[in-house]
Design a protein around this motif. Structure first.
Motif, short mmCIF file in Angstrom:
data_model
loop_
_atom_site.label_atom_id
_atom_site.label_comp_id
_atom_site.label_asym_id
_atom_site.label_seq_id
_atom_site.Cartn_x
_atom_site.Cartn_y
_atom_site.Cartn_z
N ALA A 133 0.89 -0.95 0.05
CA ALA A 133 0.26 -0.25 -0.12
C ALA A 133 0.71 1.08 0.07
O ALA A 133 1.62 1.42 0.90
N PRO A 134 0.88 2.08 -1.06
CA PRO A 134 -0.03 1.98 -2.20
C PRO A 134 0.51 0.96 -3.35
O PRO A 134 1.62 0.28 -2.79
N SER A 135 -0.20 0.69 -4.43
CA SER A 135 0.38 -0.36 -5.41
C SER A 135 1.68 0.04 -5.65
O SER A 135 2.21 1.12 -5.72
N ILE A 179 -0.85 1.31 -13.88
CA ILE A 179 -1.31 0.86 -14.92
C ILE A 179 -1.71 2.16 -15.77
O ILE A 179 -2.59 2.81 -15.47
N GLU A 180 -0.89 2.37 -16.70
CA GLU A 180 -0.93 3.63 -17.48
C GLU A 180 -1.04 4.78 -16.68
O GLU A 180 -1.85 5.72 -16.74
N GLY A 181 0.04 4.79 -15.63
CA GLY A 181 0.30 5.88 -14.74
C GLY A 181 -0.73 5.88 -13.41
O GLY A 181 -0.56 6.81 -12.62
N LYS A 182 -1.60 4.85 -13.36
CA LYS A 182 -2.49 5.02 -12.45
C LYS A 182 -2.03 4.19 -11.43
O LYS A 182 -1.99 3.12 -11.22
N SER A 183 -2.24 4.62 -9.77
CA SER A 183 -1.80 4.11 -8.74
C SER A 183 -2.88 3.58 -7.81
O SER A 183 -4.17 4.05 -8.11
N TYR A 184 -2.95 2.32 -7.22
CA TYR A 184 -4.24 1.94 -6.42
C TYR A 184 -3.81 1.97 -5.07
O TYR A 184 -2.49 1.85 -4.78
N PRO A 185 -4.80 2.00 -4.09
CA PRO A 185 -4.46 1.85 -2.66
C PRO A 185 -3.81 0.88 -2.01
O PRO A 185 -3.36 0.93 -1.22
N LEU A 186 -4.10 -0.15 -2.73
CA LEU A 186 -3.56 -1.48 -2.37
C LEU A 186 -3.20 -2.59 -3.59
O LEU A 186 -4.03 -2.68 -4.54
N GLU A 187 -2.28 -3.32 -3.32
CA GLU A 187 -2.00 -4.52 -4.61
C GLU A 187 -1.42 -5.62 -3.66
O GLU A 187 -0.74 -5.63 -2.74
#
Length: 242
Positions: free
Chosen positions: A110-112, A116-124
């Motif tokens: 956390a975060p990812s 993916i194409e510049g996008k971060s996710y809050p958890l991976e």
């Protein structure tokens, strides 16, 4: 098991050998920028095929569907100071390139770590598989904020708070319940995202994110106390397939 696997606290299989691993962190003097300099064992952290990456400019390759044979084998959780990891019982496999890789453990960032194409996710989540030759395949799942995740609720009920603490899950957990309904994925060649950063890892990143509640995200952060994502690494000419 290859020695390089035992050197990383994220990829160990509850082995005492990890206690002798050189100290590293996610920030400061032992942070990612310094990993390759901490010890010769971590030299590959300065390699040209490192993970995580920003998945961009994907190439259509008609990837074959994932073949998963997962049992409910998640039985223990450990807080190693870098992540929370679920140890997996033998018998669950992923087929890649006609080769069977056995699921050994899964853990979270956390975060990812990957974008993916510049996008971060809050958890991976990273599901770590190893074949008979010691080769590694990691199946990565992105989580986005939304409704509570039932599968994670089972694991989060036993979140180990202290570093080194191991908790037994009340019932075996199936990693398949962490995966999205649609199994389309991206693929690239990379490395472990923690020291020793060994390269030659097959990375499979699910395209569709899975929902997790903000409370569940916060609970993980409260246990780890700091972001535990390695910064993205240059692709250096590598191709991301889809």
């Amino acid at each position: 098991m290859k020695k390089i696997l035992l050197a990383s606290s994220l990829y160990y299989l509850f082995s005492p050998a990890i206690l002798a691993a050189p100290h590293w962190e996610y920030q400061g003097e032992a942070g990612p920028e310094q990993w390759a300099k901490l010890t010769p064992e971590f030299g590959q952290c300065a390699g040209s095929n490192q993970s995580p990456v920003d998945l961009v400019r994907m190439v259509n390759a008609k990837l074959v569907p994932l073949v998963l044979h997962y049992q409910a084998g998640g039985k223990t959780m450990v807080n190693d100071g870098h992540t929370v990891q679920v140890g997996y019982a033998p018998g669950s496999t992923l087929q890649v390139d006609g080769i069977s890789f056995e699921l050994k453990q899964f853990h979270f960032h956390a975060p990812s770590e990957n974008l993916i194409e510049g996008k971060s996710y809050p958890l991976e989540g990273h599901l770590v598989h190893i074949n008979g030759k010691g080769e590694i395949a990691v199946l990565a799942v992105m989580f986005k904020a939304g409704k509570a995740n039932v599968a994670l609720a089972e694991a989060w009920s036993a979140l180990p708070v202290k570093v080194g603490e191991i908790q037994l899950l009340r019932a075996p957990l199936s990693a398949e319940h962490l995966l999205p309904k649609h199994r389309d994925y991206y693929r690239f060649s990379g490395s472990l995202t923690t020291p020793p950063c060994s390269e030659g890892v097959r990375w499979l990143v699910m395209k569709q994110p899975v929902e997790v509640s903000q409370a569940q995200i916060n609970a993980f952060k409260a246990v780890i106390h700091h972001p535990n994502n390695r910064p993205v690494q240059p692709l250096n000419g590598r191709v991301v397939l889809q």
